[in-house]
Design a protein around this motif. Sequence first.
Motif, PDB file in Angstrom:
ATOM      1  N   ASP A 245       0.753  -1.280  -0.065  1.00  0.00           N
ATOM      2  CA  ASP A 245      -0.140   0.090   0.020  1.00  0.00           C
ATOM      3  C   ASP A 245       0.981   1.280  -0.017  1.00  0.00           C
ATOM      4  O   ASP A 245       2.031   1.166   0.377  1.00  0.00           O
ATOM      5  N   ASP A 246       0.097   2.373  -0.294  1.00  0.00           N
ATOM      6  CA  ASP A 246       0.703   3.766  -0.090  1.00  0.00           C
ATOM      7  C   ASP A 246       1.685   4.128  -1.333  1.00  0.00           C
ATOM      8  O   ASP A 246       2.186   5.384  -1.490  1.00  0.00           O
TER       9      ASP A 246
ATOM     10  N   HIS B  20       3.933  -2.012   3.163  1.00  0.00           N
ATOM     11  CA  HIS B  20       4.093  -0.890   2.382  1.00  0.00           C
ATOM     12  C   HIS B  20       5.352  -0.788   1.804  1.00  0.00           C
ATOM     13  O   HIS B  20       6.637  -1.138   2.472  1.00  0.00           O
TER      14      HIS B  20
ATOM     15  N   HIS C 113      -5.807   3.027  -3.742  1.00  0.00           N
ATOM     16  CA  HIS C 113      -5.697   3.342  -2.703  1.00  0.00           C
ATOM     17  C   HIS C 113      -6.242   4.794  -2.171  1.00  0.00           C
ATOM     18  O   HIS C 113      -5.931   5.509  -1.211  1.00  0.00           O
TER      19      HIS C 113
ATOM     20  N   HIS D 290      -5.011   9.355   0.182  1.00  0.00           N
ATOM     21  CA  HIS D 290      -5.074   8.250   1.432  1.00  0.00           C
ATOM     22  C   HIS D 290      -6.287   8.868   2.482  1.00  0.00           C
ATOM     23  O   HIS D 290      -5.946   9.047   3.637  1.00  0.00           O
TER      24      HIS D 290
HETATM   25 ZN   LIG Z   1      -2.545   3.101   3.365  1.00  0.00          ZN
END
Ligand SMILES: [Zn+2]
Length: 243
Positions: free
Chosen positions: A67-68, A209, A118, A122
């Motif tokens: 993620d991210d 991540h 995503h 955020h």
């Molecule tokens: Zn995230």
Amino acid sequence: MEHKKEKRNERAAIQLGLFLVGLLLFGTAAGGQLTGEEKNGKEKAAIQTSGGVSDAVEPKKIALTFDDGPHPVYTKILLDGLAERGAKASFFVTGENAEKYPELILRMQKEGHLIGNHTYSHIQLTGNNREAFRQELISTNEVLKEITGAETIFVRPPYGSWDKGFEQELNMFPVLWTIDPLDWCSKSSTDVEKRILSKARENAIILLHDEYASSIEAALFIVDELQSQGYVFVTVEEIMLVS
Ligand SMILES: [Zn+2]
């Protein structure tokens, strides 16, 4: 009349039997070909299950998700490592970062990884920002479509907060996780590895991540370790289809 029917049934039963035998033979031949081609997972899985009563001839699937990102340094190192190991992963990127590093998004697509949404910045879905959240899903889909030409179907909602109504409205589906090693709050890749390996099982979805060196190091270590145990790293799509 009755007798004729019975005969017909009998013939049908024999034909079905032959068909099943044919299928079995075909299956064995196809299986032989596969193990020849796919040296890694399939062969090892077959060795591990042979002799047992398990019908799990298929390799054990497991999914890594990140993620991210994308991150200009760490995502690149990660993609290199995954390519070397023949492992696929799923990347839930923010629209913001995808806009900054479109070349990394293109590389993910080219190398067979799954790209998911995503949100743009955020954002966390709360009781009073449904429309803003929805707009962020849409704008991120647009950013991704501009880069890859493809529609985005999977979303990892930040903090796991989701509204089922979006599934109908946007034709988007959430992907949560089954293993969270809390990589964002640990600088030790060994700790992250241990937490993942202690919970690793077939069809697990691992949350990481790709913005920390320790997470990348842990991810590549567990790919090596779990591949040697017969696991195959696939995109979440392949896990969602079976479960
Ligand atoms: Zn995230």
